[in-house]
Design a protein around this motif. Structure first.
Motif, mmCIF file in Angstrom:
data_model
loop_
_atom_site.group_PDB
_atom_site.id
_atom_site.type_symbol
_atom_site.label_atom_id
_atom_site.label_comp_id
_atom_site.label_asym_id
_atom_site.label_seq_id
_atom_site.Cartn_x
_atom_site.Cartn_y
_atom_site.Cartn_z
ATOM 1 N N ARG A 1 0.835 -1.202 0.000
ATOM 2 C CA ARG A 1 0.000 0.000 0.000
ATOM 3 C C ARG A 1 0.873 1.256 0.000
ATOM 4 O O ARG A 1 1.944 1.279 0.613
ATOM 5 C CB ARG A 1 -0.921 0.014 1.218
ATOM 6 N N SER A 2 0.377 2.286 -0.667
ATOM 7 C CA SER A 2 1.134 3.537 -0.735
ATOM 8 C C SER A 2 1.271 4.183 0.640
ATOM 9 O O SER A 2 2.292 4.819 0.941
ATOM 10 C CB SER A 2 0.451 4.516 -1.697
ATOM 11 N N LYS A 3 0.253 4.014 1.514
ATOM 12 C CA LYS A 3 0.328 4.602 2.849
ATOM 13 C C LYS A 3 1.456 3.983 3.666
ATOM 14 O O LYS A 3 2.136 4.673 4.431
ATOM 15 C CB LYS A 3 -1.009 4.440 3.573
ATOM 16 N N SER A 4 1.671 2.672 3.509
ATOM 17 C CA SER A 4 2.776 2.011 4.209
ATOM 18 C C SER A 4 4.113 2.519 3.694
ATOM 19 O O SER A 4 5.046 2.750 4.469
ATOM 20 C CB SER A 4 2.688 0.493 4.019
ATOM 21 N N ARG A 5 4.198 2.720 2.376
ATOM 22 C CA ARG A 5 5.430 3.235 1.786
ATOM 23 C C ARG A 5 5.722 4.649 2.282
ATOM 24 O O ARG A 5 6.868 4.983 2.622
ATOM 25 C CB ARG A 5 5.321 3.220 0.263
ATOM 26 N N GLU A 6 4.691 5.477 2.353
ATOM 27 C CA GLU A 6 4.871 6.848 2.832
ATOM 28 C C GLU A 6 5.278 6.876 4.303
ATOM 29 O O GLU A 6 6.137 7.675 4.702
ATOM 30 C CB GLU A 6 3.571 7.626 2.623
ATOM 31 N N MET A 7 4.674 6.006 5.123
ATOM 32 C CA MET A 7 5.034 5.969 6.538
ATOM 33 C C MET A 7 6.462 5.467 6.718
ATOM 34 O O MET A 7 7.197 5.953 7.574
ATOM 35 C CB MET A 7 4.047 5.087 7.306
ATOM 36 N N PHE A 8 6.868 4.494 5.905
ATOM 37 C CA PHE A 8 8.252 4.011 5.957
ATOM 38 C C PHE A 8 9.220 5.161 5.674
ATOM 39 O O PHE A 8 10.229 5.318 6.371
ATOM 40 C CB PHE A 8 8.456 2.890 4.934
ATOM 41 N N ALA A 9 8.918 5.956 4.657
ATOM 42 C CA ALA A 9 9.797 7.074 4.304
ATOM 43 C C ALA A 9 9.884 8.076 5.445
ATOM 44 O O ALA A 9 10.975 8.523 5.823
ATOM 45 C CB ALA A 9 9.288 7.756 3.037
ATOM 46 N N ARG A 10 8.763 8.419 6.038
ATOM 47 C CA ARG A 10 8.752 9.395 7.131
ATOM 48 C C ARG A 10 9.440 8.829 8.375
ATOM 49 O O ARG A 10 10.196 9.532 9.056
ATOM 50 C CB ARG A 10 7.314 9.795 7.445
ATOM 51 N N MET A 11 9.169 7.565 8.671
ATOM 52 C CA MET A 11 9.763 6.944 9.852
ATOM 53 C C MET A 11 11.279 6.842 9.704
ATOM 54 O O MET A 11 12.037 7.090 10.647
ATOM 55 C CB MET A 11 9.160 5.556 10.065
ATOM 56 N N THR A 12 11.725 6.500 8.500
ATOM 57 C CA THR A 12 13.171 6.379 8.251
ATOM 58 C C THR A 12 13.860 7.731 8.374
ATOM 59 O O THR A 12 14.956 7.832 8.951
ATOM 60 C CB THR A 12 13.423 5.787 6.857
ATOM 61 N N ARG A 13 13.241 8.766 7.857
ATOM 62 C CA ARG A 13 13.814 10.106 8.009
ATOM 63 C C ARG A 13 13.906 10.489 9.487
ATOM 64 O O ARG A 13 14.875 11.099 9.928
ATOM 65 C CB ARG A 13 12.971 11.135 7.247
ATOM 66 N N GLY A 14 12.889 10.110 10.250
ATOM 67 C CA GLY A 14 12.920 10.389 11.680
ATOM 68 C C GLY A 14 14.034 9.655 12.398
ATOM 69 O O GLY A 14 14.643 10.184 13.339
ATOM 70 N N MET A 15 14.330 8.446 11.941
ATOM 71 C CA MET A 15 15.345 7.629 12.614
ATOM 72 C C MET A 15 16.765 8.164 12.424
ATOM 73 O O MET A 15 17.667 7.818 13.182
ATOM 74 C CB MET A 15 15.261 6.180 12.123
ATOM 75 N N VAL A 16 16.970 8.989 11.408
ATOM 76 C CA VAL A 16 18.308 9.574 11.220
ATOM 77 C C VAL A 16 18.411 10.966 11.833
ATOM 78 O O VAL A 16 19.452 11.617 11.727
ATOM 79 C CB VAL A 16 18.696 9.614 9.722
ATOM 80 N N MET A 17 17.341 11.431 12.479
ATOM 81 C CA MET A 17 17.406 12.692 13.215
ATOM 82 C C MET A 17 18.183 12.494 14.513
ATOM 83 O O MET A 17 18.307 11.373 15.007
ATOM 84 C CB MET A 17 15.992 13.195 13.548
ATOM 85 N N GLU A 18 18.710 13.553 15.041
ATOM 86 C CA GLU A 18 19.461 13.479 16.294
ATOM 87 C C GLU A 18 18.484 13.566 17.469
ATOM 88 O O GLU A 18 18.269 14.631 18.048
ATOM 89 C CB GLU A 18 20.504 14.584 16.355
#
Length: 217
Positions: free
Chosen positions: A36-53
């Motif tokens: 699903r596109s919603k899962s893909r979008e959440m993965f992208a947002r979650m991954t960006r969050g994981m590289v934040m300090e």
């Protein structure tokens, strides 16, 4: 602002833009791994969050960092959403290796332990780990890193199973552990053959005539 400060700020902006472009390319290559596109979008947002300090990295802190009202959608991604995590890992490993590879990379295998409070956790058992400074209830995993002069990154992992876990077929079935994951008879210092690592499939499919990097443990 001095000229040096202006140049430093400009350099940081260029680096940030380069990172965004590279990360965007990675996400595009993973699009068919999600049902699903919603899962893909959440993965992208979650991954960006994981590289934040962030001071603590968990679903609550990530939700706050990426502007979610709560952690529920982040909990859903790893637990119930339909996506091919092994394909994501393999393609991400290939992407990272491609960015770092200078023709003289090495693979580094190392084990680490994580303390657990219950044997309900997959592969958790009383066993020795330097990470917990002795024998304790923990999970032990072998991690594989790719390293060059340009940097390094983790590209794969395998859990270590004690003989008790390997012999308990019922518990393996309940926790969804396939028989081919069993490594216990090989000993604690065992490093799985290169072909059994997720990254190996990606490397073999890569458009390159170079030999795979050498393994160092």
């Amino acid at each position: 602002m001095t000229q040096h400060q202006i140049e430093t700020a400009a350099s940081a902006t260029v680096d940030h833009e380069g990172h965004d472009i590279a990360f965007g390319g990675l996400l595009a290559s993973l699009s068919d791994c999600f049902a699903r596109s919603k899962s893909r979008e959440m993965f992208a947002r979650m991954t960006r969050g994981m590289v934040m300090e962030l001071e603590d990295v968990n679903c609550w802190s990530l939700a706050e960092a990426i502007g979610e009202r709560g952690p529920h959608r982040l909990h859903h991604l790893p637990s119930r959403a339909v996506w091919d995590e092994e394909a994501v890992l393999a393609r991400t490993a290939l992407w990272a290796v491609g960015l770092l590879d200078d023709g003289d990379g090495v693979l580094i295998a190392d084990e680490t332990g994580d303390a657990k409070s219950s044997t309900d956790a997959v592969a958790a058992a009383r066993q020795y780990s330097g990470s917990v400074d002795g024998v304790d209830l923990c999970q032990v995993a072998v991690h594989l890193a790719f390293a060059t002069a340009a940097g390094d990154c983790l590209i794969d992992r395998r859990l270590y199973f004690t003989k008790e876990w390997a012999a308990d077929e019922e518990r393996r079935q309940l926790t969804g552990v396939p028989a081919w994951e069993m490594r216990s008879t090989q000993g604690r210092n065992y490093v799985p053959p290169a072909a059994s690592w997720t990254w190996a499939t990606s490397w073999q499919c890569a458009p390159t005539t170079r030999s795979p990097p050498r393994l160092r443990s």
